[in-house]
Design a protein around this motif. Structure first.
Motif, PDB file in Angstrom:
ATOM      1  N   PRO A  42       0.801  -1.233   0.000  1.00 14.19           N
ATOM      2  CA  PRO A  42       0.000   0.000   0.000  1.00 14.19           C
ATOM      3  C   PRO A  42       0.826   1.272   0.000  1.00 14.19           C
ATOM      4  O   PRO A  42       0.291   2.353  -0.260  1.00 14.19           O
ATOM      5  N   ASP A  43       2.123   1.170   0.272  1.00 13.01           N
ATOM      6  CA  ASP A  43       2.985   2.353   0.279  1.00 13.01           C
ATOM      7  C   ASP A  43       3.456   2.743  -1.116  1.00 13.01           C
ATOM      8  O   ASP A  43       4.084   3.796  -1.285  1.00 13.01           O
ATOM      9  N   ILE A  44       3.149   1.914  -2.115  1.00 12.12           N
ATOM     10  CA  ILE A  44       3.566   2.181  -3.489  1.00 12.12           C
ATOM     11  C   ILE A  44       2.339   2.531  -4.320  1.00 12.12           C
ATOM     12  O   ILE A  44       1.293   1.879  -4.221  1.00 12.12           O
ATOM     13  N   ASP A  45       2.477   3.536  -5.148  1.00  9.16           N
ATOM     14  CA  ASP A  45       1.397   3.941  -6.054  1.00  9.16           C
ATOM     15  C   ASP A  45       1.551   3.171  -7.374  1.00  9.16           C
ATOM     16  O   ASP A  45       2.410   3.491  -8.196  1.00  9.16           O
ATOM     17  N   PHE A  46       0.747   2.128  -7.535  1.00  8.80           N
ATOM     18  CA  PHE A  46       0.759   1.354  -8.771  1.00  8.80           C
ATOM     19  C   PHE A  46      -0.216   1.996  -9.761  1.00  8.80           C
ATOM     20  O   PHE A  46      -1.395   2.166  -9.461  1.00  8.80           O
ATOM     21  N   VAL A  47       0.288   2.339 -10.931  1.00  9.50           N
ATOM     22  CA  VAL A  47      -0.498   3.050 -11.938  1.00  9.50           C
ATOM     23  C   VAL A  47      -0.627   2.186 -13.179  1.00  9.50           C
ATOM     24  O   VAL A  47       0.382   1.731 -13.733  1.00  9.50           O
ATOM     25  N   LYS A  48      -1.866   1.964 -13.630  1.00 13.06           N
ATOM     26  CA  LYS A  48      -2.121   1.117 -14.800  1.00 13.06           C
ATOM     27  C   LYS A  48      -2.251   1.996 -16.042  1.00 13.06           C
ATOM     28  O   LYS A  48      -3.233   2.728 -16.204  1.00 13.06           O
ATOM     29  N   ALA A  49      -1.256   1.928 -16.911  1.00 11.21           N
ATOM     30  CA  ALA A  49      -1.274   2.719 -18.146  1.00 11.21           C
ATOM     31  C   ALA A  49      -2.122   2.011 -19.202  1.00 11.21           C
ATOM     32  O   ALA A  49      -2.197   0.779 -19.221  1.00 11.21           O
ATOM     33  N   PRO A  50      -2.748   2.769 -20.099  1.00 10.70           N
ATOM     34  CA  PRO A  50      -3.509   2.137 -21.190  1.00 10.70           C
ATOM     35  C   PRO A  50      -2.587   1.528 -22.237  1.00 10.70           C
ATOM     36  O   PRO A  50      -1.445   1.962 -22.411  1.00 10.70           O
TER      37      PRO A  50
END
Length: 362
Positions: free
Chosen positions: A230-238
């Motif tokens: 939860p301390d990492i911002d996982f970002v899903k790119a298109p």
């Protein structure tokens, strides 16, 4: 044949999917190619699972009086489908209909247009993440590029090159690659490893043309790993989809055939050279192994993961500007009773078992 030469048509050969969204997106790409090539009649078809099949598109062009068809694979990299299965379908059709000549183009490959399209998709994700979660320096952000995965090391290595170009172009703090199947590391172990590197944000970018069960699972695995970190911002790119630069690159592949610049990479091709670990896969007869799923239709993507790759051998006398001819012993990772896997590292602890809904650590 017209007074000024052959009547030329274009055939876009897609892989096919049980996912209706993927089929719609392929059709959107085919429309975009038509818009860029108004001087030609452009048809399209699928290798498997969806209709129309490739033969139907070729029939349409032949019946419309075309003497020459420029066929291109609707794929990012040249692995089994682009090098073997589609050429096999095309050559079989040509042998049965000798009045129409078919010239085969190359895959999209490493291309500045594709890198620009990928960069735009990643920038979309970065901008959205900054808006929603606050600004994050690029130097504190990691890029994870997810490839489809193949039993062709040349195709797999291309994903690494794409990642490196994007990594250096943006100036990310770090960059790595994982795969949706067939090779290693798979998505979950790849992301678990990435989470140990200390970056506050990880951009997960599926280097795919279309949606489908694999892209959906890539995003699902990203969510799974994000819960554990939860301390990492996982970002899903298109993914790429019908980005204008992708469509321009497809149009370029058609023109290459006419210009005589239609060249595949044979120096690192396991079908022509003795590539480390794949030395035995040379010289086998070319054939396709997709007839059992040709044109059977969409609508059951969640129940059937047809995520296969193939191992092929090369015949040394092929003209790669027209057809990258191969043969293969096939390995199907779909949910039929096909579990013979020629990949030399099939028991690798980080893969290459294809992602499934139930096996989150496979």
């Amino acid at each position: 044949m017209t007074e000024n030469g052959p009547k030329i048509g274009v055939m876009v050969c897609g892989h096919g999917s049980r996912d209706e969204g993927a089929v719609r997106e392929f059709e959107s790409v085919a429309r975009g190619i038509r818009e860029r090539l108004p001087q030609y009649e452009v048809d399209s078809g699928f290798l498997e699972f969806a209709t129309p099949i490739i033969r139907t598109g070729l029939d349409n062009l032949r019946e419309a009086g075309h003497d020459l068809v420029l066929a291109i694979p609707g794929m990012l990299f040249a692995a089994g489908h682009a090098k073997n299965d589609i050429p096999s379908v095309l050559r079989t059709y040509e042998a049965q209909n000798p009045e129409m000549k078919i010239e085969y183009g190359r895959e999209l490959g490493i291309d500045t247009k594709l890198i620009k399209a990928a960069a735009d998709r990643i920038q979309e994700a970065v901008d959205q993440a900054n808006k929603e979660n606050g600004e994050m320096p690029i130097s504190e952000t990691m890029l994870m590029v997810v490839g489809r995965g193949a039993s062709d090391p040349d195709a797999n290595s291309n994903v690494n090159k794409v990642m490196r170009l994007l990594w250096e172009g943006f100036g990310f703090g770090w960059g790595e690659v994982c795969y949706s199947g067939v090779t290693f590391p798979l998505v979950q172990p790849g992301l678990e490893h990435a989470a140990k590197l200390g970056y506050k944000r990880i951009i997960v970018f599926p280097y795919f043309l279309f949606t489908g069960i694999l892209v959906k699972r890539i995003y699902d695995y990203t969510d799974t790993v994000a819960v554990a970190h939860p301390d990492i911002d996982f970002v899903k790119a298109p993914y790429l989809s019908d980005h204008p630069q992708v469509l321009d690159a497809f149009a370029d592949r058609v023109q290459e055939i006419l210009d005589g610049a239609n060249v595949m990479n044979c120096k690192l091709c396991k079908y022509r050279e003795q590539v480390l670990g794949f030395e035995a896969e040379i010289g086998l007869p070319q054939e396709s192994h997709h007839h059992h799923v040709e044109g059977i239709g969409t609508g059951t993507a969640d129940d059937h993961s047809h995520d296969h790759d193939h191992s092929h051998g090369h015949s040394h006398d092929h003209d790669h500007s027209h057809s990258h001819g191969h043969g293969h012993s096939h390995d199907h990772g779909h949910d039929h009773d096909h579990h013979h896997h020629p990949y030399p590292h099939a028991d690798h602890p980080l893969g290459p078992v294809t992602m499934t809904k139930d096996e989150k650590n496979s």
